[in-house]
Design an enzyme around this catalytic site. Structure first.
Site, mmCIF file in Angstrom:
data_model
loop_
_atom_site.group_PDB
_atom_site.id
_atom_site.type_symbol
_atom_site.label_atom_id
_atom_site.label_comp_id
_atom_site.label_asym_id
_atom_site.label_seq_id
_atom_site.Cartn_x
_atom_site.Cartn_y
_atom_site.Cartn_z
ATOM 1 N N GLN A 105 0.846 -1.201 0.000
ATOM 2 C CA GLN A 105 0.000 0.000 0.000
ATOM 3 C C GLN A 105 0.879 1.248 0.000
ATOM 4 O OE1 GLN A 105 -2.308 1.550 3.395
ATOM 5 N NE2 GLN A 105 -4.152 1.213 2.183
ATOM 6 N N TYR A 177 -6.529 10.579 3.807
ATOM 7 C CA TYR A 177 -5.205 10.948 3.304
ATOM 8 C C TYR A 177 -5.310 11.689 1.968
ATOM 9 C CZ TYR A 177 -3.499 8.154 7.185
ATOM 10 O OH TYR A 177 -3.247 7.676 8.444
ATOM 11 N N ARG A 229 -8.172 1.887 -2.537
ATOM 12 C CA ARG A 229 -8.941 1.838 -1.297
ATOM 13 C C ARG A 229 -9.614 3.181 -1.044
ATOM 14 N NH1 ARG A 229 -7.525 0.139 5.028
ATOM 15 N NH2 ARG A 229 -8.979 -1.588 5.004
ATOM 16 N N GLY A 321 -8.699 -7.768 9.771
ATOM 17 C CA GLY A 321 -7.591 -6.955 10.253
ATOM 18 C C GLY A 321 -7.131 -7.358 11.635
ATOM 19 N N ARG A 322 -7.766 -6.786 12.659
ATOM 20 C CA ARG A 322 -7.334 -7.054 14.034
ATOM 21 C C ARG A 322 -7.384 -8.545 14.374
ATOM 22 N NH1 ARG A 322 -11.559 -4.640 16.578
ATOM 23 N NH2 ARG A 322 -12.488 -4.461 14.514
#
Length: 395
Positions: A105, A177, A229, A321-322
């Site tokens: 990424q 971002y 994304r 993810g987590r």
């Protein structure tokens, strides 16, 4: 090994580029804040990648910045220069255990940084508008030449990712971002070709995609993915609303990209701005995409039944993810009919075994508070984030 018919996420997939993945489970990009100060990779990171690779079909890396003024936090990877190639090559290799495909990424943080992280430099963005968050600094508006340079930087980062042996790049157009800042009417108040209408606010992202695709065509000697994304909504006013996103997605479906990755803290989240609309955002997006691109859904997916629910809704990939931090062998345990052994909590005694550095753990606990399911601490209510932004967006 159990039959793959029980869970369709164990089936393989072939992208239009020809890249084949062994299953539909994805590790999404998760900040580990464990790089050297200059952005080069550490042996701790390489160990973390090796521990967590091998089961999933696709492993998307923590983000790397493409420009020196694009750094967003300490311990972040950098891909701004060829001198990072030896480390990035080791990184790609570490992520590609047992047939897992590795995607890097890449991003520019834009205004989501500060002058301390940038060693005294002012942050930059589409316009000189501060983010609506505590202690946010006002960025400097980028000039046309600087915008063109950042687009070039994304292209050069793509070339380096190809040379390092990655299987693709993911453009981080989510989580507020720079790519998102250009699309957002909150952060982009420009009146030139880079801003104004919804279509003009897409220009920066489309030019980045075009440049990255050119580099893939020029340098890639194998199937190489370009993913994008995005975050579907903002809560700022003005800000990105679902109608804008659906229009953007319609345009993205006609670009030379290989997948769309929708960043949310809860996979079934409904609108942040219209409480009367009870349809999950991911289903609106799926309808708009209409099969033109593969979709990755993410957000508090933990159990095999959670992952299968995403697949049953017609999504192509599901990201954990987590849960993958807690259980690196999640896929292997599902494949071996050993679901009872899957860990859904994390113990601070096991952090070293899991390859989680003190810097990463501090980032996780400070940012995500109780959302990690720490075994001996109070747990959080997942339902809190059904209709609002989560601290764990994208994981």
């Amino acid at each position: 090994m159990m039959s793959k018919t029980k869970y369709s996420f164990l089936n393989g997939f072939e992208f239009k580029s020809g890249l084949k993945v062994k299953n539909r489970i994805v590790i999404p990009p998760m900040t580990e804040a464990s790089g050297f100060e200059d952005g080069s990779i550490t042996s701790d990171e390489l160990r973390y990648f090796k521990i967590h690779s091998g089961g999933v079909g696709l492993f998307i890396s923590p983000v790397a910045n493409v420009s020196e003024n694009g750094k967003g936090f300490e311990g972040e990877l950098s891909i701004t220069d060829d001198r990072f190639l030896p480390g990035l090559t080791k990184m790609a290799s570490a992520m590609k255990q047992n047939g897992t495909k590795a995607v890097l990424q890449i991003f520019h943080a834009g205004r989501m940084s500060n002058s301390k992280i940038l060693r005294g430099e002012q942050t930059v963005s589409a316009s000189a508008v501060a983010a609506e968050r505590p202690n946010a600094e006002t960025p400097r508006e980028l000039t046309n030449d600087e915008i063109e340079q950042i687009i070039t930087d994304f292209g050069e980062a793509t070339r380096r990712a190809i040379e390092a042996g990655f299987d693709g790049i993911e453009l981080h157009g989510a989580n507020t971002y720079l790519l998102q800042q250009f699309f957002s009417p909150h952060s982009n108040r420009r009146t030139d070709k880079w801003g104004g209408s919804v279509e003009k606010r897409m220009t920066f992202a489309l030019e980045v995609i075009k440049t990255c695709h050119t580099m893939v065509e020029k340098y890639a000697d194998r199937p190489f993915l370009i993913g994008y994304r995005l975050s579907p909504e903002e809560i700022e006013n003005p800000g990105i609303r679902m109608a804008d996103t659906l229009q953007f997605i319609d345009t993205l479906c006609n670009q030379p990209i290989d997948y769309l990755h929708i960043s949310m803290g809860y996979a079934w989240r409904t609108s942040l701005n219209d409480e009367s609309d009870t349809e999950p955002l991911i289903l609106k997006i799926k309808r708009q995409v209409a099969g033109r691109l593969p979709l990755i859904s993410v957000g508090s997916v933990e159990k095999p039944t959670d992952a299968q629910k995403v697949m049953d809704a017609g999504l192509d990939f599901v990201a954990l993810g987590r849960e993958m931090l807690r259980e690196p062998n999640w896929v292997q345990k599902v494949e071996n009919n050993d679901e009872a052994a899957i860990r859904y909590t994390i113990s601070t005694s096991d952090l070293d075994e899991l390859g989680i550095t003190p810097a990463m753990w501090n980032f996780l606990i400070v940012r995500l508070q109780s959302a990690m399911h720490v075994s001996n601490q109070p747990d959080y209510d997942k339902g809190l984030f059904n209709h609002k932004l989560a601290p764990h967006e994208g994981a």
